[in-house]
Design an enzyme around this catalytic site. Sequence first.
Site, PDB file in Angstrom:
ATOM      1  N   LYS A  31       0.811  -1.217   0.000  1.00 24.42           N
ATOM      2  CA  LYS A  31       0.000   0.000   0.000  1.00 24.42           C
ATOM      3  C   LYS A  31       0.848   1.272   0.000  1.00 24.42           C
ATOM      4  O   LYS A  31       0.472   2.262  -0.622  1.00 24.42           O
ATOM      5  CB  LYS A  31      -0.970   0.018   1.180  1.00 24.42           C
ATOM      6  CG  LYS A  31      -0.324   0.196   2.539  1.00 24.42           C
ATOM      7  CD  LYS A  31      -1.372   0.259   3.636  1.00 24.42           C
ATOM      8  CE  LYS A  31      -0.753   0.395   5.005  1.00 24.42           C
ATOM      9  NZ  LYS A  31      -0.033   1.656   5.197  1.00 24.42           N
ATOM     10  N   THR A  32       1.998   1.258   0.698  1.00 23.02           N
ATOM     11  CA  THR A  32       2.851   2.451   0.713  1.00 23.02           C
ATOM     12  C   THR A  32       3.367   2.745  -0.687  1.00 23.02           C
ATOM     13  O   THR A  32       3.429   3.905  -1.123  1.00 23.02           O
ATOM     14  CB  THR A  32       4.030   2.259   1.683  1.00 23.02           C
ATOM     15  OG1 THR A  32       3.518   1.953   2.990  1.00 23.02           O
ATOM     16  CG2 THR A  32       4.875   3.523   1.758  1.00 23.02           C
ATOM     17  N   ASP A 219      -3.899   7.570   4.752  1.00 21.50           N
ATOM     18  CA  ASP A 219      -3.418   6.205   4.998  1.00 21.50           C
ATOM     19  C   ASP A 219      -4.011   5.677   6.306  1.00 21.50           C
ATOM     20  O   ASP A 219      -4.404   6.454   7.175  1.00 21.50           O
ATOM     21  CB  ASP A 219      -1.886   6.234   5.080  1.00 21.50           C
ATOM     22  CG  ASP A 219      -1.277   4.843   5.052  1.00 21.50           C
ATOM     23  OD1 ASP A 219      -1.986   3.878   4.702  1.00 21.50           O
ATOM     24  OD2 ASP A 219      -0.076   4.719   5.373  1.00 21.50           O
ATOM     25  N   GLU A 220      -4.074   4.348   6.438  1.00 21.39           N
ATOM     26  CA  GLU A 220      -4.583   3.684   7.651  1.00 21.39           C
ATOM     27  C   GLU A 220      -5.953   4.234   8.045  1.00 21.39           C
ATOM     28  O   GLU A 220      -6.210   4.536   9.221  1.00 21.39           O
ATOM     29  CB  GLU A 220      -3.584   3.854   8.814  1.00 21.39           C
ATOM     30  CG  GLU A 220      -2.189   3.310   8.529  1.00 21.39           C
ATOM     31  CD  GLU A 220      -2.098   1.795   8.519  1.00 21.39           C
ATOM     32  OE1 GLU A 220      -3.152   1.133   8.633  1.00 21.39           O
ATOM     33  OE2 GLU A 220      -0.986   1.268   8.382  1.00 21.39           O
ATOM     34  N   GLN A 250      -7.555  -5.066   9.729  1.00 21.55           N
ATOM     35  CA  GLN A 250      -6.479  -4.702  10.641  1.00 21.55           C
ATOM     36  C   GLN A 250      -6.859  -3.523  11.533  1.00 21.55           C
ATOM     37  O   GLN A 250      -5.992  -2.813  12.044  1.00 21.55           O
ATOM     38  CB  GLN A 250      -5.203  -4.376   9.855  1.00 21.55           C
ATOM     39  CG  GLN A 250      -4.629  -5.566   9.107  1.00 21.55           C
ATOM     40  CD  GLN A 250      -3.276  -5.272   8.498  1.00 21.55           C
ATOM     41  OE1 GLN A 250      -2.263  -5.202   9.178  1.00 21.55           O
ATOM     42  NE2 GLN A 250      -3.259  -5.097   7.183  1.00 21.55           N
ATOM     43  N   ARG A 603       2.022 -11.345  10.298  1.00 20.55           N
ATOM     44  CA  ARG A 603       3.379 -10.822  10.497  1.00 20.55           C
ATOM     45  C   ARG A 603       4.421 -11.839  10.020  1.00 20.55           C
ATOM     46  O   ARG A 603       5.568 -11.485   9.791  1.00 20.55           O
ATOM     47  CB  ARG A 603       3.661 -10.521  11.977  1.00 20.55           C
ATOM     48  CG  ARG A 603       2.828  -9.458  12.657  1.00 20.55           C
ATOM     49  CD  ARG A 603       2.689  -8.211  11.856  1.00 20.55           C
ATOM     50  NE  ARG A 603       1.477  -8.251  11.043  1.00 20.55           N
ATOM     51  CZ  ARG A 603       1.206  -7.413  10.055  1.00 20.55           C
ATOM     52  NH1 ARG A 603       2.075  -6.480   9.731  1.00 20.55           N
ATOM     53  NH2 ARG A 603       0.078  -7.512   9.371  1.00 20.55           N
TER      54      ARG A 603
END
Length: 741
Positions: A31-32, A219-220, A250, A603
């Site tokens: 996504k970044t 973002d987020e 998330q 993770r």
Amino acid sequence: MNLDTLNPAQREAVEKTDGPVLILAGAGSGKTRVLTTRIAHLMEDKGVQATNILAITFTNKAANEMRERVEETIPGANTKEMWISTFHSCCVRILRKDINRIGYNRSFVIYDSGDQITLVKDCLKELNLSDKVFEPKSVISAISGAKDKLYNPKQFKAIHLSDNRMSKIADIYALYQDRLKRNSALDFDDLIYKTVELFKEEKEVLDFYRSRFKYIMVDEYQDTSKAQYELIKVLAKEHQNICVVGDDDQSIYGWRGADIRNILEFEKDYDDVHTVKLEQNYRSTQIILDAANTVISNNIERKRKKLWSEKKEGELIKIQLSDNEVDEADFIADTIARVARRDRRPYKDFAVLYRANAQARSIEDALNRSQIPYNIYGGTKFYERKEIKDLVAYLRVIQNPQDDISLKRIINVPRRGIGLRTIEKIEDRASLKQESIYSVLIDIDTNSDISTKARASISGFVDIIGTLRTISTVYPVSKLIEKVLDTTGYLDELEKDKSEDSQDRIDNLKEFISIALEFEQNNEEKDLQTFLTSVALTSEQSNDEENDKVSLMTIHTSKGLEFPVVFLTGMEEGLFPISRAVRSMNDSEIEEERRLCYVGITRAKEELFMTLTKKRTLYGKTNPSIASRFMEELPLECIEKLNKMEKELTYSKANYNILDKYTKKYMNNVNKSTVATNVKATIKDSQKETDIDDIKLGSKVHHPKFGIGTVVAMVGTDVTIAFDQQGIKKINKEYTTLDLL
């Protein structure tokens, strides 16, 4: 610019620049990269000026990384004119320019948490309210919550008129805000709260920023609060060129104000939303992703997506059932040592994740015994935490009153009115007489330099130590610790403070009692001196600066990180999901815990170990364990049990009503675990074949919470279903798992 290196979904997200865009970015989906490439595409290919772009992130680190990546993509780009910042930094810039319009000084100062506590205490004093009844930290927490929901003091009081305590806090809130304004100060919550207020009251200011920020990216987005949501919504209302990136799966910060509905209902807030799903994962193996997908599919409030990876090969997820937390920790340490040797892995490839900080203690002990270096992230090593060092200092003074260093640490902890100046006088007298500080304290009545009030406090302290020294010869260490916490008032002071930090400290102190119980069980010599020696040897750490260390952290802290080998520990009901979520019987709290489990699983890049125990001593109590409901949700084809279990694990029945219904309907007197497995396999197969577009009027469907029903009406993505057992309900099929039967 060249977009050929992007996958199709990423490229779609980059090229769709006009109008509202929702990018559902699964874990590890890049996504970044999408955000930074999108900014570069706007500037280089669409001719958008840097000044017309606003990009909001949640941390300064993320903002700096985004800016650096844009500069790498477009060499020479003038990113200084572009606003890439956190919510708070963005709002400070706006307020510095125009806050005078709503009656504040533009040179306002920003109060930190210590300043807030001081100010609240002043307000309590002015209102003749006790800081014991209205503990400052809990008052600040309530005020913060009010600002986060954009309630001013009058609105907050109106909501809580029937609650006398909260009504009083509303009065404190009103005075607190008045004092802030008088001091030309804002707290951190005000930065967003006052910016929204400024925009609502001063249309000219709002129009200026609407005109400037023609393209907004956030973002987020799943972690935004009510205030943050309103800030973005009012800025983007006219041009609607708003792009939000996030993953509802998330969303794990509901406890601090994040509202998952902001992302779930984005398509209702804006017209003609273009939704892109980033489902290709570049981090983990498909086995790990299959487990994550299956677990999270049990949540009802979510958007449908399914992570996939080109890494089709991979290790099965290893499940280890240990007798207790010590055996669990030893397994982790032994496995790290073995895998590190086998695969020639550095220690930094390993991470141990846990739900509660107190779990780290037994893991630290095992790693220390195995001489495996580690770092604790997002927290302090167990034996270095203030509350543990305070408690150990009390025990050292009880064992040896001549220990001046330990005595100075706890003489005024908790606060008992013995100030620094008094301690200095006592130290001077001890130095002059060449005696210990404790010896001087015993004869304090003869010291005329000390005030009457301080002498009384010192006498009380000496009495406490004397009493504890007497009982230390007959009490086992674990009971002595309990007596220390009770007699000194240390635990009582923490319990009065309702903040989360204080609860963590209480949990850690109770965990120290577990250490004492463990010591008593495993050592022939059970006296206090032997115990303190054991603690000293266990807590001693090497001070080298090497970076090759195992990472220990809570699952919350691990968000955004990745490791080749991950241990997800304490997979037990009441620990994960946490007990308060289980007790609440609230679906939304259990769903947030499940999202946290999803974060933990994703993770891992290559190997994932999940551990649980038959019984666990935690917070000073030993209880039999029940396997977490999340273990039941793992697909059998993705797991391998490492040790032969004496009997099948007992799983929590909570949240499995649908399994019970299938069991009763189709099979009676059959082993329930077999039925559950078969039903899950049936549901899973159905999910593989079902497309939400296949759902029509008259379709027979299965809903994970409400069971079986028939579709009786459809309007857009809203589906009205007549359920066999739950009546008629309207459901959005876009973010609810509905399976055709």
